[in-house]
Motif scaffolding. Structure first.
Motif, mmCIF file in Angstrom:
data_model
loop_
_atom_site.group_PDB
_atom_site.id
_atom_site.type_symbol
_atom_site.label_atom_id
_atom_site.label_comp_id
_atom_site.label_asym_id
_atom_site.label_seq_id
_atom_site.Cartn_x
_atom_site.Cartn_y
_atom_site.Cartn_z
ATOM 1 N N HIS A 51 -4.581 -7.711 -2.929
ATOM 2 C CA HIS A 51 -3.504 -6.788 -3.705
ATOM 3 C C HIS A 51 -4.204 -6.278 -4.874
ATOM 4 C CE1 HIS A 51 -0.002 -5.102 -5.879
ATOM 5 N NE2 HIS A 51 0.251 -4.397 -4.640
ATOM 6 N N ASP A 52 -4.330 -6.945 -5.880
ATOM 7 C CA ASP A 52 -4.946 -6.574 -7.116
ATOM 8 C C ASP A 52 -6.251 -5.669 -7.033
ATOM 9 O OD1 ASP A 52 -3.106 -7.696 -8.357
ATOM 10 O OD2 ASP A 52 -4.031 -9.544 -8.844
ATOM 11 N N LEU A 54 -7.176 -3.882 -4.457
ATOM 12 C CA LEU A 54 -6.967 -2.662 -3.773
ATOM 13 C C LEU A 54 -6.152 -1.498 -4.697
ATOM 14 C CD1 LEU A 54 -5.581 -4.021 -0.342
ATOM 15 C CD2 LEU A 54 -7.458 -2.468 -0.708
ATOM 16 N N HIS A 55 -5.456 -2.198 -5.635
ATOM 17 C CA HIS A 55 -4.664 -1.672 -6.763
ATOM 18 C C HIS A 55 -5.334 -0.964 -7.639
ATOM 19 C CE1 HIS A 55 -1.071 -0.170 -8.398
ATOM 20 N NE2 HIS A 55 -1.373 -0.608 -9.576
ATOM 21 N N SER A 58 -10.262 1.783 -6.572
ATOM 22 C CA SER A 58 -10.308 2.514 -5.433
ATOM 23 C C SER A 58 -11.905 2.662 -4.564
ATOM 24 C CB SER A 58 -9.670 3.918 -5.681
ATOM 25 O OG SER A 58 -10.419 4.750 -6.561
ATOM 26 N N GLN A 333 -1.813 10.255 3.370
ATOM 27 C CA GLN A 333 -1.138 9.176 2.817
ATOM 28 C C GLN A 333 0.135 9.027 3.853
ATOM 29 O OE1 GLN A 333 -1.482 6.345 1.323
ATOM 30 N NE2 GLN A 333 -2.903 6.852 -0.539
ATOM 31 N N GLN A 474 5.137 1.996 -2.112
ATOM 32 C CA GLN A 474 3.910 1.809 -3.196
ATOM 33 C C GLN A 474 2.742 0.924 -2.405
ATOM 34 O OE1 GLN A 474 3.837 4.099 -5.313
ATOM 35 N NE2 GLN A 474 1.594 3.796 -5.564
ATOM 36 N N PRO A 475 3.244 -0.495 -2.046
ATOM 37 C CA PRO A 475 2.207 -1.145 -1.526
ATOM 38 C C PRO A 475 1.520 -0.737 -0.662
ATOM 39 C CG PRO A 475 4.431 -2.483 -2.126
ATOM 40 C CD PRO A 475 4.627 -0.937 -2.279
ATOM 41 N N ILE A 477 1.002 2.467 0.211
ATOM 42 C CA ILE A 477 0.270 3.722 -0.276
ATOM 43 C C ILE A 477 -1.031 3.089 -1.207
ATOM 44 C CG2 ILE A 477 0.384 5.593 -2.167
ATOM 45 C CD1 ILE A 477 3.275 5.802 -1.273
ATOM 46 N N ASN A 478 -0.918 2.077 -1.937
ATOM 47 C CA ASN A 478 -2.034 1.299 -2.940
ATOM 48 C C ASN A 478 -2.825 0.854 -1.618
ATOM 49 O OD1 ASN A 478 -0.766 2.102 -5.219
ATOM 50 N ND2 ASN A 478 0.178 0.181 -5.453
ATOM 51 N N THR A 479 -2.212 0.275 -0.711
ATOM 52 C CA THR A 479 -3.339 -0.235 0.164
ATOM 53 C C THR A 479 -4.297 0.658 1.052
ATOM 54 O OG1 THR A 479 -1.984 -2.219 0.639
ATOM 55 C CG2 THR A 479 -3.577 -2.020 2.112
ATOM 56 N N LYS A 481 -4.986 3.816 -0.096
ATOM 57 C CA LYS A 481 -5.579 4.720 -0.922
ATOM 58 C C LYS A 481 -7.201 4.591 -0.833
ATOM 59 C CE LYS A 481 -5.468 6.281 -5.765
ATOM 60 N NZ LYS A 481 -4.840 7.577 -5.736
#
Length: 505
Positions: A51-52, A54-55, A58, A333, A474-475, A477-479, A481
């Motif tokens: 997660h970190d 990916l966030h 990019s 997205q 958001q999780p 979308i972040n993943t 992105k």
């Protein structure tokens, strides 16, 4: 090895379920459930671990890979890799797989071993499609999906199951062969240009192809993905397959198999043929808008509940096609969100249709009415997912369609205006579902039981998911992105960016 393990778990689980079914009819469903649960746990733990990364960064596009030589004489490798887009769809695959097992728990009473063998092998094929980075391997998994689904519809479906199974098989097999010819064309052109004959995705991306040839090759891929999405006029297999398939079959069709078409466009059509994709962008968006309107109108005209939900899929997938060819981050997205939320909301409607049919022994909405009074829990959940289908704010589908329309607005104003009218149509057919089935006068159906504990677990998982995606997307979308950003960069006219393997860790 994690990626290989995911496929091995499903395929081995399928074989064990097949063998165990000869001794006990209950064993296969437990084996299938454990197989899907283990796969989902592995993926969720991996997602949390990544997660970190990916966030924050990019540029870290590819998260993990596995590669080994398979048939070196022909340049074929067993190459799997996962980025944020693949990871989300893999998690969705195992999540839908668990629900498919649970909703088959009481419905399937004959040949249970063979049934769960087919179900797990469909999931293995879908998982392979989302991970394959060798085009021969991709085609292999594409075909693995096909045969078990044919059996699922043809053996455990409703009255016209054989016709529906044949139609599904012919449409998907014929379009798949066109894609195979396009893969071979790409293979030989790359070989003639470089002297290296390979099916490796990363190497084929740099292939120099004459523009006229590129159009034909892209069409080979595009037709296969358009049939699976489906796009009007390649959609006619879908209502029959959905209408006749068992509940789990409809759930997997709507939740996963349709998504492989959109994934194929994002993963192969645009990166392999970016120039041609730009040339066909407007016609593709127009086809998407036609699908939105046409699917919604036909949905409204149906009296068969499962066929109605099937046509809503045609409409929702029209948004996906329009968003893909808008070529900007907002729309893409929205496409990813639509793939996830449509799997949940439409999957839930198919499960509800199966539950209602189990109780009333009909899918005809003219024979239903007043079910909310008799089954308040089913009525409440039915209302939630009817609202999700029409895109009510606070539910996941709203975020998806909002992002797509916002992105398409930047690309083509009038396409956005016409596509947005689909939201009105979706409100009309969704409210018709509520009025015909749950409200209105009772039709003398007698006492019908409300949700059982197993059914409550299934619908609670789906309800929590669609509300979570609506309130906190958001999780997801972040993943997605990093993969979306790379795709948008690739589409820039002067871009020299490729999906280099150097990003694979």
């Amino acid at each position: 090895m994690m990626l290989v393990l995911l496929i091995v778990i499903l395929m081995t689980g399928g074989v064990i379920a097949l063998l165990a079914g000869k001794w006990n009819k209950s064993f296969p469903r437990w084996i299938a459930l454990v197989s899907c649960l283990v796969g989902l746990m592995v993926l969720v733990l991996f997602w949390l671990d990544q997660h970190d990364v990916l966030h924050v960064n990019s540029d870290e596009n590819w998260l993990v890979q596995y590669q080994m030589t398979w048939i070196p004489t022909f340049g074929i490798t067993f190459h799997l890799a996962v980025d944020g887009l693949s990871l989300l769809l893999l998690i969705l695959t195992f999540f839908i797989g668990i629900l498919a097992v649970l909703c088959s728990w009481e419905e399937i009473k004959t040949r249970t071993g063979f049934y769960y063998f087919n179900l797990l092998w469909i999931l293995a094929g879908v998982a392979g499609v989302f991970m394959a980075m060798d085009l021969f391997l991709f085609y292999f998994f594409w075909e693995v999906m096909l045969i078990p689904m044919y059996f699922l519809i043809g053996i455990w479906g409703s009255e016209n199951r054989v016709y529906a199974a044949y139609k599904f098989f012919i449409f998907t097999q014929a379009s798949g062969l066109l894609m195979f010819l396009a893969i071979l064309g790409l293979y030989f052109i790359h070989g003639n240009n470089t002297g290296v004959y390979t099916f490796n995705y990363f190497e084929l991306m740099g292939t120099v192809i004459p523009s006229q040839t590129a159009i034909w090759l892209m069409m080979g891929f595009m037709v296969a993905f358009a049939v699976k999405l489906p796009i009007v006029p390649f959609h006619t297999w879908l209502p029959d397959a959905h209408g006749e398939a068992p509940t789990a079959g409809s759930l997997i069709l709507a939740g996963l198999l349709l998504k492989t078409g959109a994934y194929g466009m994002l993963r192969f059509v645009i990166p392999l043929f970016p120039d041609v994709a730009r040339q066909v962008a407007v016609p593709a968006m127009v086809l998407g808008v036609i699908g939105i309107i046409y699917g919604a109108v036909l949905a409204y005209s149906q009296t068969d509940l499962k066929r109605l939900v099937a046509f809503t899929s045609v409409s929702h997938m029209g948004f996906v096609l329009t968003g893909i060819f808008a070529f900007n981050e907002l729309a893409l997205q929205g496409v990813v969100m639509q793939l996830v939320t449509h799997a949940i909301s439409t999957g839930a409607l198919f499960i509800l249709a199966g539950m209602i049919k189990e109780r009333l022994h009909t899918r005809d909405m003219d024979l239903m009415g007043g079910l909310w009074t008799q089954m308040p829990r089913l009525g409440t959940i039915g209302m939630v997912f009817a609202m999700a289908s029409l895109g009510l704010p606070g539910l996941g589908s709203f975020i998806a369609e909002f992002l797509i329309l916002l992105g398409v607005f930047h690309a083509h104003f009038w396409v956005t205006v016409i596509a947005a009218s689909g939201l009105i149509f979706s409100a009309v057919y969704s409210l018709r579902i509520v009025q015909k089935i749950f409200l209105g006068p009772e039709k003398g159906t007698g006492h019908v039981p409300d949700f059982s504990l197993r059914e409550m677990i299934i619908m609670t998982a789906l309800t929590v998911s669609i509300v979570w995606l609506g309130l906190y997307p958001q999780p997801v979308i972040n993943t997605a992105k990093p993969a979306i950003v790379r795709l948008v960069q690739l589409l820039q006219p002067d871009s020299d960016i490729k999906y280099e393997q150097s990003h694979v860790r």
